[in-house]
Design an enzyme around this catalytic site. Sequence first.
Site, PDB file in Angstrom:
ATOM      1  N   GLU A 247       0.902  -1.143   0.173  1.00 55.19           N
ATOM      2  CA  GLU A 247      -0.023   0.062  -0.026  1.00 55.19           C
ATOM      3  C   GLU A 247       0.998   1.201  -0.076  1.00 55.19           C
ATOM      4  O   GLU A 247       1.419   1.727   1.082  1.00 55.19           O
ATOM      5  CB  GLU A 247      -0.855   0.181   1.206  1.00 55.19           C
ATOM      6  N   CYS A 281      -1.985   9.170   2.600  1.00 56.57           N
ATOM      7  CA  CYS A 281      -1.712   8.950   1.070  1.00 56.57           C
ATOM      8  C   CYS A 281      -2.711   9.163   0.147  1.00 56.57           C
ATOM      9  O   CYS A 281      -2.288   9.263  -1.009  1.00 56.57           O
ATOM     10  CB  CYS A 281      -1.375   7.175   1.188  1.00 56.57           C
TER      11      CYS A 281
HETATM   12  P1  NAP Z   1       8.503   4.741   4.839  1.00 54.25           P
HETATM   13  O1  NAP Z   1       9.515   5.581   5.053  1.00 54.25           O
HETATM   14  O2  NAP Z   1       8.470   3.808   3.546  1.00 54.25           O
HETATM   15  O3  NAP Z   1       8.470   3.697   6.110  1.00 54.25           O
HETATM   16  C1  NAP Z   1       7.378   2.810   6.145  1.00 54.25           C
HETATM   17  C2  NAP Z   1       7.967   1.650   6.877  1.00 54.25           C
HETATM   18  O4  NAP Z   1       8.924   0.771   6.211  1.00 54.25           O
HETATM   19  C3  NAP Z   1       8.346   2.200   8.497  1.00 54.25           C
HETATM   20  O5  NAP Z   1       8.046   1.203   9.356  1.00 54.25           O
HETATM   21  C4  NAP Z   1       9.773   2.117   8.041  1.00 54.25           C
HETATM   22  O6  NAP Z   1      10.761   1.813   9.141  1.00 54.25           O
HETATM   23  C5  NAP Z   1       9.818   0.888   7.160  1.00 54.25           C
HETATM   24  N1  NAP Z   1      11.384   0.707   6.525  1.00 54.25           N
HETATM   25  C6  NAP Z   1      12.221   1.740   6.081  1.00 54.25           C
HETATM   26  N2  NAP Z   1      13.060   0.927   5.356  1.00 54.25           N
HETATM   27  C7  NAP Z   1      12.790  -0.290   5.140  1.00 54.25           C
HETATM   28  C8  NAP Z   1      13.548  -1.259   4.544  1.00 54.25           C
HETATM   29  N3  NAP Z   1      14.690  -1.391   3.822  1.00 54.25           N
HETATM   30  N4  NAP Z   1      12.875  -2.471   4.590  1.00 54.25           N
HETATM   31  C9  NAP Z   1      11.740  -2.665   5.233  1.00 54.25           C
HETATM   32  N5  NAP Z   1      11.089  -1.869   5.861  1.00 54.25           N
HETATM   33  C10 NAP Z   1      11.756  -0.598   5.858  1.00 54.25           C
HETATM   34  O7  NAP Z   1       7.108   5.374   4.714  1.00 54.25           O
HETATM   35  P2  NAP Z   1       6.551   6.362   5.905  1.00 54.25           P
HETATM   36  O8  NAP Z   1       7.323   7.788   5.708  1.00 54.25           O
HETATM   37  O9  NAP Z   1       6.418   5.928   7.381  1.00 54.25           O
HETATM   38  O10 NAP Z   1       4.966   6.677   5.446  1.00 54.25           O
HETATM   39  C11 NAP Z   1       4.725   7.708   4.191  1.00 54.25           C
HETATM   40  C12 NAP Z   1       4.647   6.801   2.953  1.00 54.25           C
HETATM   41  O11 NAP Z   1       3.517   5.815   3.128  1.00 54.25           O
HETATM   42  C13 NAP Z   1       3.995   7.654   1.869  1.00 54.25           C
HETATM   43  O12 NAP Z   1       4.435   7.409   0.570  1.00 54.25           O
HETATM   44  C14 NAP Z   1       2.220   7.312   1.892  1.00 54.25           C
HETATM   45  O13 NAP Z   1       1.774   7.666   0.840  1.00 54.25           O
HETATM   46  C15 NAP Z   1       2.333   5.719   2.363  1.00 54.25           C
HETATM   47  N6  NAP Z   1       1.303   5.376   2.929  1.00 54.25           N
HETATM   48  C16 NAP Z   1       0.304   4.706   1.973  1.00 54.25           C
HETATM   49  C17 NAP Z   1      -0.952   4.200   2.520  1.00 54.25           C
HETATM   50  C18 NAP Z   1      -1.799   3.333   1.575  1.00 54.25           C
HETATM   51  O14 NAP Z   1      -2.622   2.764   2.115  1.00 54.25           O
HETATM   52  N7  NAP Z   1      -1.502   3.296   0.198  1.00 54.25           N
HETATM   53  C19 NAP Z   1      -1.455   4.681   3.628  1.00 54.25           C
HETATM   54  C20 NAP Z   1      -0.410   5.471   4.441  1.00 54.25           C
HETATM   55  C21 NAP Z   1       0.763   5.717   4.036  1.00 54.25           C
HETATM   56  P3  NAP Z   1      11.443   3.216   9.575  1.00 54.25           P
HETATM   57  O15 NAP Z   1      10.491   3.970  10.295  1.00 54.25           O
HETATM   58  O16 NAP Z   1      12.387   2.743  10.933  1.00 54.25           O
HETATM   59  O17 NAP Z   1      12.560   3.914   8.636  1.00 54.25           O
END
Ligand code: NAP
Length: 472
Positions: A247, A281
């Site tokens: 997602e 998102c």
């Molecule tokens: P993110 O930086 O991608 O982080 C999401 C999760 O992934 C966090 O728990 C992060 O841990 C973890 N992560 C980071 N690097 C990783 C790796 N190499 N392998 C596995 N996991 C890893 O996203 P965010 O800034 O928290 O959230 C914003 C994003 O989420 C936006 O792009 C938004 O659109 C998207 N989003 C999508 C939806 C949907 O339903 N489509 C809903 C909400 C949000 P750390 O925090 O420890 O880095």
Amino acid sequence: MKQHLWIDGKTIETNSYYELKSPYSGENLAEVSLAEAEHVQLAILAAERAFIKWKEAPAYFRAEILENVVSLLKQQKEECARIIAKEAAKPIKTARAEVERTIMTYLFAAQEARRIHGETIPLDAAPGGENRVTYTIREPIGVIAAITPFNFPMNLVAHKVGPALAAGNTVVLKPASQTPLSAYKMAELFHEAGLPSGVLNVVTGSGQIVGDVVMKNDRIKMITFTGSPSVGKYIKENAGLKRVTLELGSNSALIIDEKTKIDAIIPRVVTGAFSFQGQVCISIQRIYVHQSLFQSFVEAFVQETEKLKIGDPLDEETDLSAMISKMDVKRAKSWVEEAVANGAKVAYGSQAGARMMKPTILLNVPREEKISCQEAFAPVVHVNSFEQFEDAIDEVNNSDFGLQAGVYTSNLPHAFQAIKQLNVGGVMINDIPTFRVDHMPYGGVKLSGMGREGIKYAIEEMTEVKLVSFKL
Ligand code: NAP
């Protein structure tokens, strides 16, 4: 306060901890465990052991645990909202709304737990298939790794943990480093609700470290990820044969067709654009307004946006607070500046401090500007005009993303044209793209991801179909 890992029904101390700071004030909120690879392995083993019994637990029992969580959440609503408000800088009014949605999500999970079923199949439709009773059953797949983002720290955990447990799977949950406390609170509530040890485990620390262990470990049968497209792509490329649902992000668009009653939609558009500082998102990022309404729409939109109050997330009056990091403020500000240097006009806002950004409305942004074609994830929206409805649809589709789109129109053929031609996971006619309730199928196409959430649909992703053919 020290927050340790939660593995196999116990808190586990780690060698190192990180300081969790408030995005609004910078004050220290907690010392949070930094898991090492061996802790993640421990959590996976605990989840695998727990799966042996949990997959056999009757549906009513799994449902009752989820119902208990619903009751506990109802009793502790305000405490939960304050955790979200503090660690994510989500305005308290919005944080309360997230808790209400989390309650609904677990309620749907409890209901779905009682009705997971297969179907009967008339095998005698094919020669050679006679004299059989044939049906399918849905079985849990095993240990699921759930990786969640910062922006809905309680409800997006619920969208993974709820359906996984309802279906009889066990979970290793890795919440975003900025918002671990909401996830640990949920683990505490599940424990209190009677969930057996090991069924839900929470590990915090580096996404890279936890992610790499999870991707390489064959005991994990599925990774359900919500977050940014770059991390989602990395997971998909490294997860081998594990099932993966993603997602991801978007630059969601709204079309406002001619003859739309502007006054009736303005408050909703403001909410869709600026709620939680645009860090949603399906936040409205691009608005395409019919040229006959452009001027009046922009005036009304600016007027309503001016009413928004920026401040402390715990203040009852606050509509917008700090963005999740100073780096994100800088990034969004520089994208706005670039767009303005290339011809966009500022209708409102654009100023930013170190942690907060004023809600910003840009006009006539060229489509190749980052603030239009990439995911802004900030309180910035742009308004462009269109002449022909087809052109607005082209503009919406001209994106690497495709999560949801909104279309206000009173023209029925236009509504059906949009439904058919918009390349997104969900089309909201006469509403903003930001609309979501928690049992609807939800997910994207293109860089916005793959697979669907919304409890029933997530359960389909989280179960395996087994065919039974009984020869008479
Ligand atoms: P993110 O930086 O991608 O982080 C999401 C999760 O992934 C966090 O728990 C992060 O841990 C973890 N992560 C980071 N690097 C990783 C790796 N190499 N392998 C596995 N996991 C890893 O996203 P965010 O800034 O928290 O959230 C914003 C994003 O989420 C936006 O792009 C938004 O659109 C998207 N989003 C999508 C939806 C949907 O339903 N489509 C809903 C909400 C949000 P750390 O925090 O420890 O880095």
